[in-house]
Design a protein around this motif. Structure first.
Motif, short mmCIF file in Angstrom:
data_model
loop_
_atom_site.label_atom_id
_atom_site.label_comp_id
_atom_site.label_asym_id
_atom_site.label_seq_id
_atom_site.Cartn_x
_atom_site.Cartn_y
_atom_site.Cartn_z
N PHE A 280 -5.80 -9.97 7.75
CA PHE A 280 -4.68 -10.37 6.66
C PHE A 280 -4.69 -12.12 6.37
O PHE A 280 -4.43 -12.10 5.19
CB PHE A 280 -3.46 -9.87 7.23
N LYS A 281 -4.61 -12.78 7.19
CA LYS A 281 -4.61 -14.24 7.22
C LYS A 281 -5.75 -14.63 6.25
O LYS A 281 -5.51 -15.75 5.27
CB LYS A 281 -4.53 -15.01 8.59
N LYS A 282 -6.93 -14.10 6.44
CA LYS A 282 -7.85 -14.73 5.80
C LYS A 282 -7.92 -14.15 4.17
O LYS A 282 -8.32 -14.84 3.30
CB LYS A 282 -9.41 -13.75 6.25
N LEU A 283 -7.58 -12.83 3.88
CA LEU A 283 -7.11 -12.46 2.62
C LEU A 283 -6.26 -13.53 1.87
O LEU A 283 -6.36 -13.98 0.76
CB LEU A 283 -6.46 -11.31 2.73
N ASN A 284 -5.05 -13.94 2.52
CA ASN A 284 -4.12 -14.67 2.04
C ASN A 284 -4.66 -16.11 1.61
O ASN A 284 -4.40 -16.46 0.62
CB ASN A 284 -2.88 -15.08 2.97
N ASP A 285 -5.75 -16.53 2.66
CA ASP A 285 -6.18 -17.92 2.41
C ASP A 285 -7.17 -17.87 1.18
O ASP A 285 -7.26 -18.74 0.53
CB ASP A 285 -6.80 -18.34 3.61
N THR A 286 -7.85 -16.91 1.01
CA THR A 286 -9.05 -16.74 0.16
C THR A 286 -8.55 -16.12 -1.23
O THR A 286 -8.98 -16.68 -2.51
CB THR A 286 -10.13 -15.74 0.60
N LYS A 287 -7.64 -15.20 -1.39
CA LYS A 287 -7.20 -14.55 -2.39
C LYS A 287 -5.68 -14.87 -3.00
O LYS A 287 -5.24 -14.31 -3.93
CB LYS A 287 -7.36 -13.00 -2.63
N GLY A 288 -5.13 -15.64 -2.09
CA GLY A 288 -3.64 -15.97 -2.38
C GLY A 288 -2.72 -15.02 -1.81
O GLY A 288 -2.87 -13.99 -1.55
N HIS A 289 -1.44 -15.44 -1.91
CA HIS A 289 -0.49 -14.92 -1.16
C HIS A 289 0.06 -13.64 -2.14
O HIS A 289 0.41 -12.68 -1.53
CB HIS A 289 0.86 -15.59 -0.73
N HIS A 290 -0.13 -13.80 -3.44
CA HIS A 290 0.33 -12.54 -4.28
C HIS A 290 -0.58 -11.66 -4.00
O HIS A 290 -0.02 -10.36 -4.07
CB HIS A 290 0.01 -13.18 -5.79
N MET A 291 -1.83 -11.80 -3.88
CA MET A 291 -2.75 -10.48 -3.54
C MET A 291 -2.38 -9.91 -2.18
O MET A 291 -2.39 -8.83 -1.97
CB MET A 291 -4.06 -11.04 -3.29
N GLY A 292 -1.90 -10.93 -1.07
CA GLY A 292 -1.62 -10.37 0.22
C GLY A 292 -0.37 -9.48 -0.03
O GLY A 292 -0.31 -8.38 0.51
N ASP A 293 0.57 -9.98 -0.84
CA ASP A 293 1.84 -9.13 -1.06
C ASP A 293 1.32 -7.78 -1.65
O ASP A 293 1.92 -6.73 -1.24
CB ASP A 293 2.90 -10.11 -1.94
N GLN A 294 0.48 -7.71 -2.58
CA GLN A 294 0.38 -6.54 -3.27
C GLN A 294 -0.38 -5.48 -2.46
O GLN A 294 -0.08 -4.48 -2.21
CB GLN A 294 -0.78 -6.86 -4.61
N VAL A 295 -1.27 -6.18 -1.64
CA VAL A 295 -2.03 -5.28 -0.43
C VAL A 295 -0.98 -4.72 0.56
O VAL A 295 -0.83 -3.61 0.88
CB VAL A 295 -3.09 -6.06 0.24
N LEU A 296 -0.08 -5.51 1.08
CA LEU A 296 1.09 -5.21 1.88
C LEU A 296 1.97 -3.98 1.50
O LEU A 296 2.11 -3.05 1.95
CB LEU A 296 1.89 -6.51 2.32
N LYS A 297 2.18 -4.08 0.02
CA LYS A 297 2.79 -2.95 -0.64
C LYS A 297 2.05 -1.89 -0.69
O LYS A 297 2.77 -0.79 -0.49
CB LYS A 297 3.28 -3.49 -2.10
N GLN A 298 0.80 -1.78 -1.17
CA GLN A 298 0.01 -0.64 -0.97
C GLN A 298 -0.06 0.00 0.24
O GLN A 298 0.21 1.28 0.46
CB GLN A 298 -1.35 -1.05 -1.62
N VAL A 299 -0.44 -0.68 1.27
CA VAL A 299 -0.32 -0.14 2.62
C VAL A 299 1.11 0.47 3.10
O VAL A 299 1.06 1.70 3.50
CB VAL A 299 -0.61 -1.24 3.70
N ALA A 300 2.21 -0.22 2.65
CA ALA A 300 3.44 0.31 3.03
C ALA A 300 3.84 1.62 2.32
O ALA A 300 4.31 2.57 2.93
CB ALA A 300 4.64 -0.79 2.80
N GLN A 301 3.31 1.78 1.09
CA GLN A 301 3.58 2.89 0.05
C GLN A 301 2.69 4.11 0.70
O GLN A 301 3.02 5.25 0.94
CB GLN A 301 3.04 2.72 -1.14
N ILE A 302 1.32 3.96 1.39
CA ILE A 302 0.65 4.76 1.88
C ILE A 302 1.16 5.32 3.13
O ILE A 302 1.37 6.75 3.47
CB ILE A 302 -0.88 4.24 2.25
N ALA A 303 1.77 4.43 4.02
CA ALA A 303 2.22 4.69 5.29
C ALA A 303 3.60 5.63 5.07
O ALA A 303 3.67 6.76 5.67
CB ALA A 303 2.69 3.68 6.01
#
Length: 389
Positions: free
Chosen positions: A279-302
């Protein structure tokens, strides 16, 4: 007690209570009581929330109370002068305009553009109000006809306020159904008033009574509107205290308390602990906005996998936890569904660990075991599910 009121009570009959002067006074008094209750609720909200919408609403309610106080006075002293009638019209138009402004401000900050629109409407209303004194003089007719024309500009302007409120306020607030009902009631009330005044010269008793009942209904709905806004805000405050702002899942404290409550009742629960890989690599390479989007997707799936019986929470950072009721096999199946869906539906994977209920175990230990199982999954290849052993 007022001498006219005493004489009305002495000559009391059922007809007077329905369409007579005393019935009108009672109707207006009931409206004043409703307005006072609404004012009290608005004042409490203003003190607690300090939002400009409640100040506008309070001002409109004070004006409405003054308006109905004046209408009661007109019933006791039935020959008001031109100035008194003009003041009544201004109070009516100003109060209705402020009610709509207040409702808008309950849900929206007043931006510069909104302020300009409000200013323009107030300016137009001031110009229309001036017609009460200046326009009738340019018409020919009997004094009675001229008198009928004087308030017409302001009374027609009320329909403009209704139309503007429906077009500009209604789409930008909550409780649209109640607001539309309020506008409909006000429109009907004003139409009945105009019909009775200009077509029947105020002689239709049924229409006169409806002129009183429709505003009563309007103010009851207004009270319910503000009261429900209180409930909405209380719900929002409660939700913000138990939910994570980004994902909408329960926060760590609430999740922990629910696990603790279930264990205290000896309910056989399991905890699934998931952590997004890299996750840290995702934030560093694609930005925190993308990290937030992915986090919301994973939360919704769970959340979707765990519902309706499971409870999902954000434990911290990229850690999503789920409490489910079931044995080891059932928990393993749910955990695997979460892992598989995340892999299939997002650009990340998750490492998942879980721990099941055992006699005498506490919430801290159960969650810790699931965390340790997740850590083992992460350090032995990632994107897998491991049970605590």
């Amino acid at each position: 007690m007022n001498a006219r009121l005493i004489s009305l009570m002495n000559a009391l009959n059922l007809s007077d209570l329905w369409i007579g002067t005393l019935g009108t006074i009672i109707s207006y008094t009931i409206i004043v009581v409703i307005l006072l209750l609404t004012l009290l609720v608005s004042f409490r909200l203003l003190v607690n929330r300090r939002k400009i919408g409640y100040l506008s609403m309070m001002l409109s309610l004070v004006i409405l109370i003054a308006q109905y106080g004046q209408l009661i006075q007109f019933q006791l002293y039935p020959t008001p002068n031109e100035t008194a009638v003009f003041i009544a019209l201004i109070l009516k138009a100003s109060a209705f305009l402020l009610v709509n402004i207040g409702i808008f401000q309950l849900y929206n900050p007043t931006k510069a553009k909104d302020g300009i629109i409000i200013g323009v409407i107030c300016g137009i209303m001031a110009l229309v109000a001036a017609t009460y004194w200046y326009i009738p003089g340019s018409f020919e007719g009997s004094p009675e006809q001229i008198k009928q024309l004087q308030p017409l500009g302001l009374e027609l302007f009320m329909f403009v306020i209704i139309f503007v409120s429906f077009m500009l306020v209604n789409p930008r607030i909550g409780q649209n159904g109640k607001f539309q009902l309020m506008l409909t009631l006000y429109f009907c009330s004003h139409m009945i008033y105009m019909t009775n005044k200009y077509l029947f010269n105020g002689t239709q008793g049924v229409l006169t009574k409806l002129e009183q009942l429709f505003p009563m209904a309007f103010h009851i709905v207004l009270f319910l509107f503000i009261f429900e806004r209180i409930i909405e805000m209380m719900q929002a405050i409660y939700n913000s205290s138990i939910r994570d702002g980004l994902t909408g899942l329960y926060n760590r404290k609430f999740y922990y308390n629910r696990v603790n409550q279930h264990l205290a009742q000896h309910i056989k629960v399991s905890v699934i602990f998931s952590d997004i890989d890299n996750f840290k690599k995702l934030n560093d390479t694609k930005g925190h906005h993308m990290g937030d989007q992915v986090l919301k997707q994973v939360a919704q799936i769970a959340k979707e996998v765990a519902e309706p019986d499971g409870i999902c929470g954000r434990y911290g950072g990229e850690e999503i936890v789920v409490m489910v009721i079931g044995d080891k096999d059932e928990t393993s199946e749910i955990a695997e569904k979460i892992r598989a869906r995340v892999e299939a539906e997002t650009i990340v994977t998750v490492s998942v660990g879980f721990s099941c209920y055992s006699k005498g175990i506490g919430a801290d230990e159960l969650i810790k075991q699931a965390d340790e199982a997740m850590y083992k999954a992460k350090t032995t290849g990632k994107n897998k599910v491991i049970a605590y052993a």
